[in-house]
Motif scaffolding. Structure first.
Motif, mmCIF file in Angstrom:
data_model
loop_
_atom_site.group_PDB
_atom_site.id
_atom_site.type_symbol
_atom_site.label_atom_id
_atom_site.label_comp_id
_atom_site.label_asym_id
_atom_site.label_seq_id
_atom_site.Cartn_x
_atom_site.Cartn_y
_atom_site.Cartn_z
ATOM 1 N N THR A 98 1.430 9.865 -8.386
ATOM 2 C CA THR A 98 1.517 8.768 -9.349
ATOM 3 C C THR A 98 0.400 7.741 -9.161
ATOM 4 N N LEU A 99 -0.045 7.578 -7.924
ATOM 5 C CA LEU A 99 -1.065 6.562 -7.655
ATOM 6 C C LEU A 99 -2.461 6.999 -8.086
ATOM 7 N N ARG A 100 -2.738 8.302 -8.077
ATOM 8 C CA ARG A 100 -4.107 8.757 -8.354
ATOM 9 C C ARG A 100 -4.532 8.525 -9.801
ATOM 10 N N VAL A 101 -3.566 8.273 -10.696
ATOM 11 C CA VAL A 101 -3.909 8.022 -12.099
ATOM 12 C C VAL A 101 -3.964 6.526 -12.410
ATOM 13 N N ARG A 102 -3.768 5.682 -11.414
ATOM 14 C CA ARG A 102 -3.839 4.237 -11.644
ATOM 15 C C ARG A 102 -5.273 3.814 -11.921
ATOM 16 N N GLU A 103 -5.401 2.664 -12.597
ATOM 17 C CA GLU A 103 -6.721 2.204 -13.017
ATOM 18 C C GLU A 103 -7.638 1.922 -11.836
ATOM 19 N N TYR A 104 -7.109 1.292 -10.779
ATOM 20 C CA TYR A 104 -7.968 0.931 -9.655
ATOM 21 C C TYR A 104 -8.463 2.169 -8.907
ATOM 22 N N VAL A 105 -7.677 3.237 -8.888
ATOM 23 C CA VAL A 105 -8.135 4.467 -8.261
ATOM 24 C C VAL A 105 -9.225 5.123 -9.112
ATOM 25 N N GLN A 106 -9.012 5.133 -10.427
ATOM 26 C CA GLN A 106 -10.034 5.691 -11.315
ATOM 27 C C GLN A 106 -11.323 4.884 -11.236
ATOM 28 N N ALA A 107 -11.195 3.553 -11.137
ATOM 29 C CA ALA A 107 -12.390 2.700 -11.021
ATOM 30 C C ALA A 107 -13.138 2.987 -9.730
ATOM 31 N N ARG A 149 -8.237 3.897 1.534
ATOM 32 C CA ARG A 149 -8.290 2.511 1.081
ATOM 33 C C ARG A 149 -7.333 2.213 -0.073
ATOM 34 N N HIS A 150 -6.934 3.218 -0.808
ATOM 35 C CA HIS A 150 -6.137 2.962 -2.011
ATOM 36 C C HIS A 150 -4.817 3.739 -2.048
ATOM 37 N N ILE A 151 -4.858 5.027 -1.753
ATOM 38 C CA ILE A 151 -3.643 5.833 -1.869
ATOM 39 C C ILE A 151 -2.650 5.507 -0.752
ATOM 40 N N ALA A 152 -3.075 5.684 0.504
ATOM 41 C CA ALA A 152 -2.171 5.473 1.638
ATOM 42 C C ALA A 152 -1.632 4.040 1.720
ATOM 43 N N PRO A 153 -2.484 2.992 1.586
ATOM 44 C CA PRO A 153 -1.938 1.628 1.675
ATOM 45 C C PRO A 153 -0.913 1.318 0.589
ATOM 46 N N ASN A 154 -1.097 1.846 -0.617
ATOM 47 C CA ASN A 154 -0.167 1.551 -1.697
ATOM 48 C C ASN A 154 1.111 2.371 -1.602
ATOM 49 N N ALA A 155 1.133 3.333 -0.696
ATOM 50 C CA ALA A 155 2.370 4.060 -0.415
ATOM 51 C C ALA A 155 3.028 3.527 0.851
ATOM 52 N N ALA A 156 2.610 2.335 1.281
ATOM 53 C CA ALA A 156 3.094 1.777 2.550
ATOM 54 C C ALA A 156 4.599 1.580 2.551
ATOM 55 N N GLY A 157 5.172 1.203 1.408
ATOM 56 C CA GLY A 157 6.612 0.996 1.352
ATOM 57 C C GLY A 157 7.381 2.253 1.717
ATOM 58 N N THR A 158 6.989 3.358 1.101
ATOM 59 C CA THR A 158 7.640 4.642 1.407
ATOM 60 C C THR A 158 7.424 5.034 2.862
#
Length: 315
Positions: free
Chosen positions: A202-211, A225-234
């Motif tokens: 789900t995170l790989r299609v976010r705008e900041y990842v695409q940017a 820098r983007h995928i792992a930190p944003n999955a920190a909650g899980t």
């Protein structure tokens, strides 16, 4: 002359504004960060008030850790020698939790065993979380054939009962504290990988990842820098459950005689020794470590539920 003087007088003023702009900006940014931190603390306290079981779980973990790591400094016992003259004593003055078949004080052994159980459990849980997070984030971000191959490996490993893999690995390598951490983490990271992979999809299609990809960011940089930190909650929630599972797996191995070796001891080893004399009526020898394992595992589960609620509210 007047024009030059005016220019000379104006230059320091412009320089002064330039010098003071930086600290002001830093101060403003620091104020924003403090406000965000204060907001998170308020939300955390609100979660604690609304979920007293999770708060109790965290306090229980802290209390058990303090007992195991600070208690021996106040309550001194000999856990390396055999004292048959005081073996199998029921709880009484001088031995609040009784003694075992070697005459060792049960309270002192509980604290010493708790150190190993908590250390191995925490280390194995954290290592499993790191391995599973990197594997799952890589598979979910890259997708395609890479994702298919990586997740088929995970599915094949999960299909094999964890205890079978543990017994196989322990039979190959000599049990030690470090080896037990690696072996337990080697079977526990699989569930983490599946959870983080689902988040990465789900995170790989976010705008900041695409940017980041358009700007030339490599796959490794995007993952770290983007995928792992944003999955920190899980990941954080999963760590608490992984630690609980690691403590249970260590207790199982020790009960089978494949855990830490003497003079080290853990709660599972205490239960294994107690089962040999349980028919003689020495109930306290199995009650003490069994209760400790149950309390810690339940407390970690409650803490994990509270963290999940916190991250859900934060999101």
């Amino acid at each position: 002359m007047m024009t030059n003087q005016a220019a000379g007088e104006g230059a320091p003023a412009r320089g002064s504004r330039g010098r003071h702009a930086g600290p002001a900006s830093v101060g403003l940014q620091g104020g924003v960060q403090r406000a965000e931190l204060a907001g998170r603390v308020r939300r955390f306290l609100a979660i604690c008030r609304s979920n007293p079981l999770a708060t109790a779980g965290g306090l229980i973990i802290l209390a058990v850790a303090a007992l195991c790591f600070l208690g021996p400094a106040l309550y001194h016992t000999d856990q390396t020698h055999v004292f048959l003259s005081v073996a199998n004593l029921s709880p009484r003055a001088g031995h609040p939790l009784g003694t075992d078949s070697d005459g060792a004080d049960e309270l002192g052994r509980l604290m010493k065993g708790g150190q190993v159980s908590l250390e191995v459990g925490a280390a194995a849980g954290l290592l499993a979380a790191v391995l599973g997070s990197l594997w799952g984030a890589t598979a979910g971000y890259l997708g395609g054939a890479v994702d298919a191959v990586m997740m088929r490996i995970v599915d094949a490993a999960i299909a094999i009962p964890a205890i079978v893999l543990l017994l196989l690995l322990i039979s190959i390598y000599r049990p030690s504290t470090a080896m037990l951490v690696v072996v337990i983490a080697g079977t526990a990271w699989l569930s983490t990988a599946r959870l983080v992979r689902a988040e990465a999809l789900t995170l790989r299609v976010r705008e900041y990842v695409q940017a980041a990809r358009v700007m030339g960011g490599g796959s490794l940089r995007v993952i770290l820098r983007h995928i792992a930190p944003n999955a920190a909650g899980t990941i954080v929630v999963n760590v608490s459950f992984q630690i609980a599972n690691a403590i249970l797996l260590l207790a199982t191995l020790s009960w089978l005689g494949l855990g830490v070796q003497f003079p080290s001891v853990d709660w599972g080893d205490m239960i294994g020794r107690a089962t040999q004399t349980l028919s003689s009526g020495y109930w306290w020898q199995i009650l003490v470590p069994g209760t400790a394992i149950i309390v810690v595992v339940v407390a970690l589960t409650m803490l994990g539920d509270g963290l999940r609620d916190w991250f859900s509210a934060d999101g």
